[in-house]
Design an enzyme around this catalytic site. Structure first.
Site, PDB file in Angstrom:
ATOM      1  CE1 TYR A 160       4.056 -20.566  50.904  1.00 34.74           C
ATOM      2  CE2 TYR A 160       3.969 -19.702  48.687  1.00 34.74           C
ATOM      3  CZ  TYR A 160       4.610 -20.437  49.649  1.00 34.74           C
ATOM      4  OH  TYR A 160       5.801 -21.033  49.372  1.00 34.74           O
ATOM      5  CE  LYS A 231       8.872 -28.966  62.467  1.00 32.77           C
ATOM      6  NZ  LYS A 231       9.823 -30.092  62.566  1.00 32.77           N
ATOM      7  CG  ASP A 332      11.191 -32.581  60.669  1.00 31.46           C
ATOM      8  OD1 ASP A 332      10.713 -31.635  61.315  1.00 31.46           O
ATOM      9  OD2 ASP A 332      11.095 -33.757  61.026  1.00 31.46           O
ATOM     10  CG  ASP A 356       6.565 -23.337  47.366  1.00 30.99           C
ATOM     11  OD1 ASP A 356       6.890 -23.812  46.270  1.00 30.99           O
ATOM     12  OD2 ASP A 356       6.731 -22.135  47.662  1.00 30.99           O
TER      13      ASP A 356
END
Ligand SMILES: NC(=O)c1ccc[n+]([C@@H]2O[C@H](COP(=O)([O-])OP(=O)(O)OC[C@H]3O[C@@H](n4cnc5c(N)ncnc54)[C@H](O)[C@@H]3O)[C@@H](O)[C@H]2O)c1
Length: 472
Positions: A160, A231, A332, A356
């Protein structure tokens, strides 16, 4: 300054002060608000009545908010010819805490986005989203009541950051050439020549201040865990580093108050069997260790002995169970777990992009964006806001759900230390929904519900406010 945007500052109000990490909130704080575009007008009218009624009921006139309107979006454009007057930003800087409804993002570009500008100017580095179930709210899951998390999403970096180059431009060609010919020279990887490229910076500074805020919140509210969501198995030097720096911050700055998940296993093994050797303990926390390389085995042995040497005295013999647990989950997997085992999580600290997604995924389980509150928080400044958009087709129809901005107000009151007013609003909202008096969006999902207007929902909520037990 006696006015902003030509509007005099309320003479009966005082400024919220901030120093050394502490807010000092007067009894009549001046709080700037932006009512918002489209349905913002409907929900602000309803919400401000609820806020004032709750404060009056909780403090009987001793405390009251001195609301101060500032302008952004369509109203600012109509009055001042600009979507975001400098004075609106200046007023928030002056009064520190503000609340806003949704704003139109003007199509066509070239216009400063209010959210982005304020986030940058005031360095609001954490996007905070509490997600909790209110009894009676229609939900797509079997046990929505198991969800009660607060998400701390990093708000300034990651993909972002806006550092990206469009496919086909000379700039991206230059960058790809640099990457392929210098950075990736001689290796197997190359960037395809017809790519667009974005950069994902994640810094120690950005990570640590975000995780610090999440841990402070958990400690102040006696919550059981902070989970670092990342992640890092794939993106080692960005998401993986977020995890590493998160643990570093936790164990360096909050050593006596926290235990990491791995430390808790090591200490628990020793608690259960005090004669356990370092090697045996290591085999328990890392199954299959006997088949690993010598080097890896040594690393785990060292982890175990360092942990026992440094904190067994303070955290051993069950003391660790009373500490704040710091753990981490791969992004995940957390998406599965907030559905299947939501009650295992209380605070999630995440980089920007994952945060987000997970914020909306969690909100969907407990009624959706129509009642999801949010706040953008920095050091010394905070802006609370409805998380949905302006829903323009419903504007001025008095039908939209005001829950999101009302609960953003609840967040704001808790932030100010006005917990009694916050409790009253939450109780009133929950009772109104339990009575099945709801706006159209919930009514169509609930059996036997009565559809009420935005303003009627606020009135029912106010009627349903009762002095909570704690404030009796
Ligand atoms: N924070 C913000 O200021 C913000 C956030 C998102 C979108 N926007 C802006 O809002 C405008 C419209 O965006 P959009 O249509 O994508 O999203 P939206 O959230 O405004 O609306 C999408 C749909 O969701 C439903 N909805 C939203 N809020 C609701 C509520 N409180 N009660 C009941 N139903 C509700 C409605 O059916 C609506 O048509 C755009 O200009 C967009 O840029 C602003």
């Amino acid at each position: 300054m006696s006015s902003f945007n030509g509007v005099p500052i309320p003479s009966h109000g005082q400024k919220i002060e901030y120093s050394n990490g502490q807010y000092r909130v007067p009894d009549h704080p001046i709080i700037p608000f932006i009512e918002g575009d489209g349905t913002g007008r409907d929900i602000w009218k309803a919400a401000s009545r609820v806020f004032d009624a709750a404060v009056e009921k909780a403090y009987h006139g001793k405390r009251a908010v001195a609301w101060y309107e500032i302008f952004a979006g369509e109203k600012a454009k109509a009055r001042f010819g600009t979507w975001l007057p400098d004075d609106s930003v200046n007023a928030i800087r002056e009064f520190r805490i503000a609340i806003k409804g949704p704003l139109t993002t003007p199509v066509g570009g070239g216009i400063r986005s209010l959210n982005v500008t304020l986030r940058q100017v005031l360095d609001l580095y954490a996007c905070v989203r509490p997600v909790k179930y209110y009894s009676g709210v229609p939900s797509p899951v079997k046990h929505p009541e198991r969800m009660n998390v607060i998400i701390y999403r990093e708000n300034t970096e990651d993909v972002y950051a806006g550092i990206e180059w469009e496919q086909g431009t000379p700039e991206v060609a230059r960058l790809i050439e640099f990457l392929n010919k210098e950075m990736l020279k001689g290796g197997k990887k190359q960037v395809r020549l017809d790519s667009g490229v974005g950069i994902k910076p994640i810094s120690i500074t950005g990570t640590k201040r975000l995780v610090r805020m999440a841990i402070q919140h958990a400690l102040e509210n006696k919550l059981k865990s902070v989970t670092l969501v990342h992640k890092g198995n794939i993106q080692k030097f960005t998401e993986g580093a977020f995890r590493k720096w998160g643990y570093e911050l936790a164990t360096e700055e909050f050593r006596n108050q926290v235990v990491t998940e791995r430390e808790s296993w090591i200490i628990d093994n020793k608690d259960k069997n005090p004669s356990l050797s370092v090697e045996q303990n290591a085999n328990l926390i890392e199954p299959g260790l006997e088949f690993a390389t010598d080097e890896f085995r040594q690393t785990i042995h060292k982890e175990v002995s360092d942990c026992l040497d440094s904190i067994y005295a303070t955290h051993g013999k069950g003391a660790w169970k009373k500490k704040l647990l710091i753990n981490d989950r791969i992004a995940d997997s957390i998406f599965q777990q907030v559905v299947t085992r939501a009650d295992e999580y209380t605070v999630l600290a995440t980089p920007n992009l994952n945060g987000d997604y997970i914020s909306d995924a969690c909100a969907a389980q407990v009624g959706g964006l129509g009642i999801a509150p949010g706040g953008n928080i920095g050091d010394g400044y905070a802006i609370f806001e409805a998380t949905h958009g302006t829903a323009p087709k419903y504007a001025d129809k008095d039908v939209i759900n005001p829950g999101s901005v009302i609960l953003s107000g609840v967040m704001m009151f808790r932030f100010l230390g006005w917990g009694e007013a916050a409790d009253l609003i939450e109780h009133g909202l929950e009772r109104t929904i339990e009575q099945k008096k709801v706006t159209y969006d919930f009514e169509r999902l609930m059996e036997g519900a009565t559809k009420v207007k935005t303003s009627e929902f606020a009135s029912c909520l106010i009627e349903n406010m009762q002095v909570p037990v704690a404030a009796d």
